[in-house]
Design a protein around this motif. Structure first.
Motif, PDB file in Angstrom:
ATOM      1  N   LEU A 199      21.762   2.947  -5.345  1.00 45.92           N
ATOM      2  CA  LEU A 199      20.818   2.139  -6.106  1.00 45.92           C
ATOM      3  C   LEU A 199      21.446   0.777  -6.354  1.00 45.92           C
ATOM      4  CD1 LEU A 199      18.607   3.043  -9.095  1.00 45.92           C
ATOM      5  CD2 LEU A 199      20.295   1.213  -9.386  1.00 45.92           C
ATOM      6  N   HIS A 200      20.639  -0.281  -6.220  1.00 46.37           N
ATOM      7  CA  HIS A 200      21.165  -1.639  -6.363  1.00 46.37           C
ATOM      8  C   HIS A 200      20.084  -2.545  -6.919  1.00 46.37           C
ATOM      9  CE1 HIS A 200      23.475  -5.272  -5.314  1.00 46.37           C
ATOM     10  NE2 HIS A 200      24.479  -4.470  -5.029  1.00 46.37           N
ATOM     11  N   LEU A 228      30.978  -1.277 -20.525  1.00 48.81           N
ATOM     12  CA  LEU A 228      31.427  -1.896 -19.272  1.00 48.81           C
ATOM     13  C   LEU A 228      31.277  -3.412 -19.290  1.00 48.81           C
ATOM     14  CD1 LEU A 228      32.361  -1.541 -16.286  1.00 48.81           C
ATOM     15  CD2 LEU A 228      29.938  -1.277 -15.682  1.00 48.81           C
ATOM     16  N   ARG A 229      30.293  -3.892 -20.021  1.00 47.58           N
ATOM     17  CA  ARG A 229      29.896  -5.292 -19.932  1.00 47.58           C
ATOM     18  C   ARG A 229      31.014  -6.309 -20.201  1.00 47.58           C
ATOM     19  NH1 ARG A 229      24.373  -7.836 -22.580  1.00 47.58           N
ATOM     20  NH2 ARG A 229      24.506  -9.871 -21.569  1.00 47.58           N
ATOM     21  N   GLY A 246      26.197  -4.200  -8.224  1.00 48.50           N
ATOM     22  CA  GLY A 246      27.209  -3.161  -8.127  1.00 48.50           C
ATOM     23  C   GLY A 246      27.211  -2.268  -9.345  1.00 48.50           C
ATOM     24  N   PRO A 247      27.567  -2.794 -10.528  1.00 51.27           N
ATOM     25  CA  PRO A 247      27.632  -1.939 -11.715  1.00 51.27           C
ATOM     26  C   PRO A 247      26.333  -1.213 -12.046  1.00 51.27           C
ATOM     27  CG  PRO A 247      28.852  -3.942 -12.118  1.00 51.27           C
ATOM     28  CD  PRO A 247      28.189  -4.123 -10.780  1.00 51.27           C
ATOM     29  N   LEU A 248      25.172  -1.831 -11.791  1.00 50.43           N
ATOM     30  CA  LEU A 248      23.918  -1.147 -12.093  1.00 50.43           C
ATOM     31  C   LEU A 248      23.838   0.178 -11.341  1.00 50.43           C
ATOM     32  CD1 LEU A 248      21.166  -1.104 -13.500  1.00 50.43           C
ATOM     33  CD2 LEU A 248      20.223  -2.297 -11.508  1.00 50.43           C
ATOM     34  N   GLY A 249      24.301   0.187 -10.083  1.00 50.02           N
ATOM     35  CA  GLY A 249      24.251   1.412  -9.298  1.00 50.02           C
ATOM     36  C   GLY A 249      25.173   2.491  -9.817  1.00 50.02           C
ATOM     37  N   VAL A 250      26.340   2.094 -10.315  1.00 49.21           N
ATOM     38  CA  VAL A 250      27.296   3.080 -10.835  1.00 49.21           C
ATOM     39  C   VAL A 250      26.825   3.622 -12.176  1.00 49.21           C
ATOM     40  CG1 VAL A 250      29.679   3.464 -11.547  1.00 49.21           C
ATOM     41  CG2 VAL A 250      29.195   1.962  -9.600  1.00 49.21           C
TER      42      VAL A 250
END
Length: 400
Positions: free
Chosen positions: A180-181, A5-6, A82-86
């Motif tokens: 989660l965030h 994703l990065r 955002g992405p950390l939670g997904v």
């Protein structure tokens, strides 16, 4: 997952992310989400408002447990917001399958669209539409800086905009939403905890200040003859800082548009956007009222016309006590200690949905407190602790 994703939407120049709603980078993120869902055998769907869902179990059964966050970014934003939670949601599901737990409630992972509002100026568009806090008519009026409307952008990205609007049937199927965030502050760093539980989201809003003066030549117009809106705007920025300090709140002018925007021209228009947040409604009202009063005094002094428009507003969100306490009980049992409970000045999809369904949030430690910046960071061990905490919570809620 993180490595795949990065690179998406990352600027080589700044190192930050430019994943704006319904753009090419956003489409790549959405394809990434779909691929993660399908790789796990989950039922993938896109709802009427463009939000993505990955289901384990039959959603029609109702009382589902949902987790997730968003994949879009602010201009030159960080990798974690955002992405950390997904990513953590998919990782938590992997962990639960490794534990061989038996699910008693449907489980879903979601990616809400346009959470940051970077393109169309309104945050949490996907969740606001779903919860009925943004009407179809108002959504159709949203435009980006190039004049492209939200429906036009959605259609160009392959989504039918005629379907957007409230989705009460979907919300009725959800028994709990846990987001989660990464923490956007340093409270956990100060307590020494890798994970915390959210208590509330401060009330916050965005106001547009339009200072209108008279364009003229920067080299030939005497200072006394000028109607320069930049002066009033600059004084208002200082007033915002002063009012926020007095009230223990925050106020930021972080975006500005100038016309005609020439180095050798006195502006005819300076448009600035104020973001202000406080721990309670009364304090926020005091801050914004004080800023507007000062702005009007400065404008009158310089012969400037001023319009102030509130573009968005989110009242205080107190997360449901019962669900928040349940998270504390689950995590206290798995960790052997009480997790800190903290408020936040940042808005989230969980806050929007809290008026319709039970919601809660977990925060992962941010050692610097920096967010909405390429310098945003969370240590891998803390991220893994967040995955474990989320897996424990989902097990406690969906596998009882």
């Amino acid at each position: 997952m993180w490595r795949s994703l990065r690179p998406i939407g990352r600027s080589d120049a700044s190192g930050g992310y430019r994943r704006y709603a319904w753009t090419g980078a956003d489409t790549e993120c959405r394809l990434w989400f779909q691929a993660q869902a399908e790789a796990r055998g989950l039922d993938y769907e896109v709802d009427r408002n463009g939000n993505q869902w990955a289901w384990l179990g039959d959603p029609a059964r109702g009382d589902a447990v949902v987790t997730g966050s968003h994949l879009d970014s602010v201009p030159d934003g960080g990798a974690f917001d955002g992405p950390l939670g997904v990513v953590s949601s998919f990782a938590a599901l992997d962990e639960l399958r490794a534990r061989k737990v038996a699910f008693t409630r449907p489980l879903a992972i979601t990616n809400f669209g346009d959470e940051e509002g970077a393109r169309f100026g309104l945050a949490c568009v996907g969740s606001r539409l779903t919860a009925g806090q943004l009407t179809r008519e108002k959504a159709y009026e949203l435009k980006d800086a190039s004049g492209v409307t939200l429906p036009q952008a959605m259609e160009a990205a392959g989504h039918d905009p005629s379907t957007i609007g409230p989705d009460p049937e979907r919300l009725a199927r959800i028994g709990a939403f846990v987001e989660l965030h990464v923490e956007q502050g340093r409270a956990l760093d100060l307590t020494g905890d890798p994970v915390g539980i959210a208590s509330a989201i401060w009330p916050h809003g965005r106001w547009r200040f339009d200072f209108r003066g008279e364009a003229n030549h920067a080299g030939t117009t005497r200072l006394v003859d000028r109607r320069d809106p930049m002066l009033s705007y600059a004084e208002t920025v200082l007033a915002a800082r002063r009012e926020a300090e007095l009230a223990g709140a925050v106020a930021t002018f972080g975006k500005i548009a100038v016309e005609p925007n020439g180095v050798n021209a006195i502006p005819s228009l300076v448009r600035g956007w104020l973001d202000s947040r406080a721990a309670d409604q009364s304090t926020l009202d005091t801050v914004v009222t004080g800023i507007e009063k000062a702005a009007r005094e400065y404008a009158d002094r310089h012969g400037i016309d001023l319009d102030v428009v509130r573009e968005s507003f989110t009242p205080v969100v107190e997360f449901e006590d019962a669900l928040r306490d349940e998270l504390g009980r689950i995590l206290g049992g798995s960790t052997g200690r009480e997790l800190p409970v903290l408020g936040t000045g940042a808005g989230h999809d969980a806050g929007i949905l809290s008026g319709s369904i039970p919601t809660a949030m977990l925060f992962v430690r941010n050692p610097t407190g920096v967010s909405h910046s390429p310098a945003e960071y969370a240590a891998e061990d803390d991220c893994l602790a967040g995955v474990t905490a989320l897996a424990d919570v989902l097990e406690g809620l969906a596998c009882r």
